[in-house]
Design a protein around this motif. Sequence first.
Motif, PDB file in Angstrom:
ATOM      1  N   THR A   7      63.972  17.731  38.535  1.00 18.69           N
ATOM      2  CA  THR A   7      63.962  17.124  37.206  1.00 18.69           C
ATOM      3  C   THR A   7      64.191  18.150  36.094  1.00 18.69           C
ATOM      4  O   THR A   7      64.562  17.791  34.981  1.00 18.69           O
ATOM      5  N   ASP A   8      63.971  19.451  36.394  1.00 21.18           N
ATOM      6  CA  ASP A   8      64.127  20.492  35.374  1.00 21.18           C
ATOM      7  C   ASP A   8      65.486  21.174  35.404  1.00 21.18           C
ATOM      8  O   ASP A   8      65.817  21.925  34.489  1.00 21.18           O
ATOM      9  N   PRO A  22      69.306  25.183  33.829  1.00 18.85           N
ATOM     10  CA  PRO A  22      68.384  24.174  33.293  1.00 18.85           C
ATOM     11  C   PRO A  22      69.050  22.810  33.195  1.00 18.85           C
ATOM     12  O   PRO A  22      70.277  22.707  33.043  1.00 18.85           O
ATOM     13  N   GLY A  23      68.262  21.765  33.287  1.00 11.50           N
ATOM     14  CA  GLY A  23      68.796  20.420  33.146  1.00 11.50           C
ATOM     15  C   GLY A  23      69.216  20.135  31.713  1.00 11.50           C
ATOM     16  O   GLY A  23      68.824  20.834  30.774  1.00 11.50           O
ATOM     17  N   SER A  24      70.008  19.104  31.545  1.00  8.02           N
ATOM     18  CA  SER A  24      70.500  18.737  30.220  1.00  8.02           C
ATOM     19  C   SER A  24      69.726  17.574  29.616  1.00  8.02           C
ATOM     20  O   SER A  24      69.986  17.168  28.483  1.00  8.02           O
ATOM     21  N   ASP A  25      68.765  17.053  30.360  1.00  4.39           N
ATOM     22  CA  ASP A  25      67.960  15.937  29.883  1.00  4.39           C
ATOM     23  C   ASP A  25      67.159  16.352  28.645  1.00  4.39           C
ATOM     24  O   ASP A  25      66.726  17.501  28.518  1.00  4.39           O
ATOM     25  N   ARG A  38      70.204  31.498  34.458  1.00  5.76           N
ATOM     26  CA  ARG A  38      69.659  32.788  34.887  1.00  5.76           C
ATOM     27  C   ARG A  38      70.162  33.083  36.285  1.00  5.76           C
ATOM     28  O   ARG A  38      70.103  32.225  37.175  1.00  5.76           O
ATOM     29  N   SER A  39      70.684  34.281  36.493  1.00  3.74           N
ATOM     30  CA  SER A  39      71.129  34.728  37.809  1.00  3.74           C
ATOM     31  C   SER A  39      70.154  35.790  38.289  1.00  3.74           C
ATOM     32  O   SER A  39      70.115  36.903  37.753  1.00  3.74           O
ATOM     33  N   ILE A  40      69.364  35.454  39.290  1.00 11.59           N
ATOM     34  CA  ILE A  40      68.284  36.311  39.758  1.00 11.59           C
ATOM     35  C   ILE A  40      68.709  37.007  41.047  1.00 11.59           C
ATOM     36  O   ILE A  40      68.871  36.348  42.085  1.00 11.59           O
ATOM     37  N   PRO A  41      68.900  38.315  41.048  1.00 13.13           N
ATOM     38  CA  PRO A  41      69.239  39.010  42.294  1.00 13.13           C
ATOM     39  C   PRO A  41      68.055  38.976  43.256  1.00 13.13           C
ATOM     40  O   PRO A  41      66.892  38.960  42.834  1.00 13.13           O
ATOM     41  N   ASP A  83      58.015  26.720  32.141  1.00 10.03           N
ATOM     42  CA  ASP A  83      58.291  27.833  33.049  1.00 10.03           C
ATOM     43  C   ASP A  83      59.678  27.689  33.690  1.00 10.03           C
ATOM     44  O   ASP A  83      59.909  26.768  34.477  1.00 10.03           O
ATOM     45  N   PRO A  84      60.617  28.608  33.389  1.00  7.33           N
ATOM     46  CA  PRO A  84      61.967  28.491  33.958  1.00  7.33           C
ATOM     47  C   PRO A  84      61.995  28.784  35.456  1.00  7.33           C
ATOM     48  O   PRO A  84      62.988  28.489  36.122  1.00  7.33           O
TER      49      PRO A  84
END
Length: 280
Positions: A7-8, A22-25, A38-41, A83-84
């Motif tokens: 949902t997020d 992130p969602g566009s809602d 975000r690109s998390i290695p 919280d992302p």
Amino acid sequence: MAEITGTDGTWTFNGEILRIVPGSDAKVHEIRKALGDRSIPLEAIAGAAFEAGRKGGHLRLRLRKGADPVYDAAAGGLTAPADPYRLSVPKDRVGAAEYFADELRDLLQVYQVPSGPCESWLLPAPDVPVSATAGDAAVSFDGERVRLEWTWLAASGKEAAGNQEFRLADVVGVEWKPLSGVGYGSLRFRLKDEGPPKRPDKDLHCVSWGVQRFGGTTVLVAAAVLPMLSRPAAELPAAPSEADQDALLRRLAELGELHKAGVLTEEEFSAAKQALLRRL
């Protein structure tokens, strides 16, 4: 490649990079939207888990200290829905979420990614200039200076002192806390040679709020300042010389002419202008 949508937003993992979109809602929290993709290695991740709930559950990501300025600035204070690094998962996606968390944990073991602090930041801080408004102040940071402009909610002592501005070179710490119980949420800047901390609503170097749980997007201002505090003084940007300023002003005039002639779009002109103004 593993992918799961909640949902997020959506999480996608290719074995090396976890991409969070992130969602566009309209219900998606403003911090997630402002932060964007975000690109998390993999080497930034300390752990991953799926936590079951009544309506499904959620995926939770734990990052290594010193990997991400946003994660460190929040210091665990960001919870749902802001919280992302938390993804709400519906009941019909629980199995996929469990598999997703298992795959992340397995690769952390295979590549023996340490869980301790990183030697350098692995994710970028929010772009500057960055600003936010919450409670008693609007706060902005341009990469070199922090400015606090008091709102009508500011205490009389802050109003009497007037708006505050201080250099990054004078800042020795930044602390962000969400609203908790009957206390204030706050974004506090600690300056050299200042005395003991005051209450957030009385501290001239502090934004305080008593209604918004997470203080709008103030945590992103903290995240933009935080990594700059750990840089050696020699790496901080030097003020431009008079000759440099003249050259920058000429370049600014040239950009204006290119924009009038239609060579640069409005978006391109605005971005280039802001970059030059930051250097000035």
